[in-house]
Design a protein around this motif. Structure first.
Motif, PDB file in Angstrom:
ATOM      1  N   TYR A  71      78.179  89.690  35.009  1.00 51.12           N
ATOM      2  CA  TYR A  71      76.816  90.225  35.069  1.00 51.12           C
ATOM      3  C   TYR A  71      75.898  89.200  35.714  1.00 51.12           C
ATOM      4  O   TYR A  71      76.235  88.020  35.834  1.00 51.12           O
ATOM      5  CB  TYR A  71      76.317  90.598  33.668  1.00 51.12           C
ATOM      6  N   ALA A  72      74.752  89.679  36.173  1.00 43.68           N
ATOM      7  CA  ALA A  72      73.770  88.804  36.816  1.00 43.68           C
ATOM      8  C   ALA A  72      73.220  87.823  35.794  1.00 43.68           C
ATOM      9  O   ALA A  72      72.971  88.172  34.644  1.00 43.68           O
ATOM     10  CB  ALA A  72      72.658  89.634  37.417  1.00 43.68           C
ATOM     11  N   THR A  73      73.030  86.568  36.209  1.00 47.41           N
ATOM     12  CA  THR A  73      72.618  85.541  35.249  1.00 47.41           C
ATOM     13  C   THR A  73      71.221  84.993  35.476  1.00 47.41           C
ATOM     14  O   THR A  73      70.761  84.165  34.721  1.00 47.41           O
ATOM     15  CB  THR A  73      73.609  84.375  35.300  1.00 47.41           C
ATOM     16  N   ASN A  74      70.560  85.451  36.534  1.00 43.43           N
ATOM     17  CA  ASN A  74      69.178  85.017  36.704  1.00 43.43           C
ATOM     18  C   ASN A  74      68.372  86.135  37.347  1.00 43.43           C
ATOM     19  O   ASN A  74      68.920  87.144  37.789  1.00 43.43           O
ATOM     20  CB  ASN A  74      69.084  83.705  37.499  1.00 43.43           C
ATOM     21  N   VAL A  75      67.097  85.952  37.423  1.00 40.44           N
ATOM     22  CA  VAL A  75      66.189  86.978  37.905  1.00 40.44           C
ATOM     23  C   VAL A  75      66.427  87.303  39.380  1.00 40.44           C
ATOM     24  O   VAL A  75      66.316  88.444  39.812  1.00 40.44           O
ATOM     25  CB  VAL A  75      64.724  86.529  37.679  1.00 40.44           C
ATOM     26  N   GLY A  76      66.827  86.350  40.180  1.00 38.13           N
ATOM     27  CA  GLY A  76      67.024  86.557  41.608  1.00 38.13           C
ATOM     28  C   GLY A  76      68.400  87.105  41.974  1.00 38.13           C
ATOM     29  O   GLY A  76      68.663  87.383  43.137  1.00 38.13           O
ATOM     30  N   ALA A  77      69.260  87.253  41.008  1.00 36.56           N
ATOM     31  CA  ALA A  77      70.617  87.733  41.294  1.00 36.56           C
ATOM     32  C   ALA A  77      70.597  89.228  41.602  1.00 36.56           C
ATOM     33  O   ALA A  77      69.754  89.965  41.102  1.00 36.56           O
ATOM     34  CB  ALA A  77      71.517  87.473  40.098  1.00 36.56           C
ATOM     35  N   PRO A  78      71.521  89.705  42.453  1.00 37.57           N
ATOM     36  CA  PRO A  78      71.569  91.135  42.749  1.00 37.57           C
ATOM     37  C   PRO A  78      71.995  91.935  41.522  1.00 37.57           C
ATOM     38  O   PRO A  78      72.703  91.433  40.654  1.00 37.57           O
ATOM     39  CB  PRO A  78      72.617  91.243  43.857  1.00 37.57           C
ATOM     40  N   VAL A  79      71.520  93.152  41.486  1.00 43.71           N
ATOM     41  CA  VAL A  79      71.853  94.025  40.377  1.00 43.71           C
ATOM     42  C   VAL A  79      73.316  94.457  40.517  1.00 43.71           C
ATOM     43  O   VAL A  79      73.760  94.858  41.590  1.00 43.71           O
ATOM     44  CB  VAL A  79      70.939  95.265  40.366  1.00 43.71           C
ATOM     45  N   ILE A  80      74.054  94.367  39.441  1.00 43.30           N
ATOM     46  CA  ILE A  80      75.449  94.796  39.439  1.00 43.30           C
ATOM     47  C   ILE A  80      75.490  96.197  38.862  1.00 43.30           C
ATOM     48  O   ILE A  80      75.093  96.421  37.728  1.00 43.30           O
ATOM     49  CB  ILE A  80      76.322  93.836  38.612  1.00 43.30           C
TER      50      ILE A  80
END
Length: 133
Positions: free
Chosen positions: A24-33
């Motif tokens: 899963y994404a781990t920060n705010v800037g990561a793409p949505v999975i």
């Protein structure tokens, strides 16, 4: 006292920095999975494949029935009574006499009054082709 890690950094005491291993994404800037809708893709695929199999099965069934019919006609003609050697490409007529015996003749069905079973032509493979039934 140990320094506290910021909230937007993925760190655990057991694993360390493991953001690249998480599903899963781990920060705010990561793409949505997003989880793809695999169920509908599978059902469409199964439906398409089943239609293709049904079509192929129907085609094979028709070919099988045609082959059985050709076999039965050839067996009928080869088991008929005739006292000549048939010539390839020539047209012959199959009749049933008064005693129920099948016989092969060159005489056409309009030339005499016998029970006509079919008109055949012998091909180069020695297979009888049905021209008329």
């Amino acid at each position: 006292m140990e320094s506290k890690k910021p909230d937007n950094i993925v760190f655990s005491d057991e694993e360390g920095y493991n953001a690249n291993l998480l599903p899963y994404a781990t920060n705010v800037g990561a793409p949505v999975i997003r989880v793809d809708d695999i169920v509908s893709w599978k059902s469409r695929g199964v439906s398409n494949v089943n239609k293709e199999f049904e079509s192929k099965f129907a085609e094979l069934k028709m070919q099988y029935q045609k082959l059985i019919e050709e076999y039965e006609w050839n067996e009928l003609v080869y088991n008929a009574k005739f006292s000549f050697e048939p010539i390839v490409g020539e047209i012959y007529h199959l009749y049933r006499d008064d005693k129920g015996v099948n016989f092969l003749s060159l005489i056409g069905p309009t030339e005499w009054n016998k029970e006509h079973l079919g008109t055949f032509q012998l091909n180069s493979d020695k297979k009888w082709i049905v021209l008329h039934q």
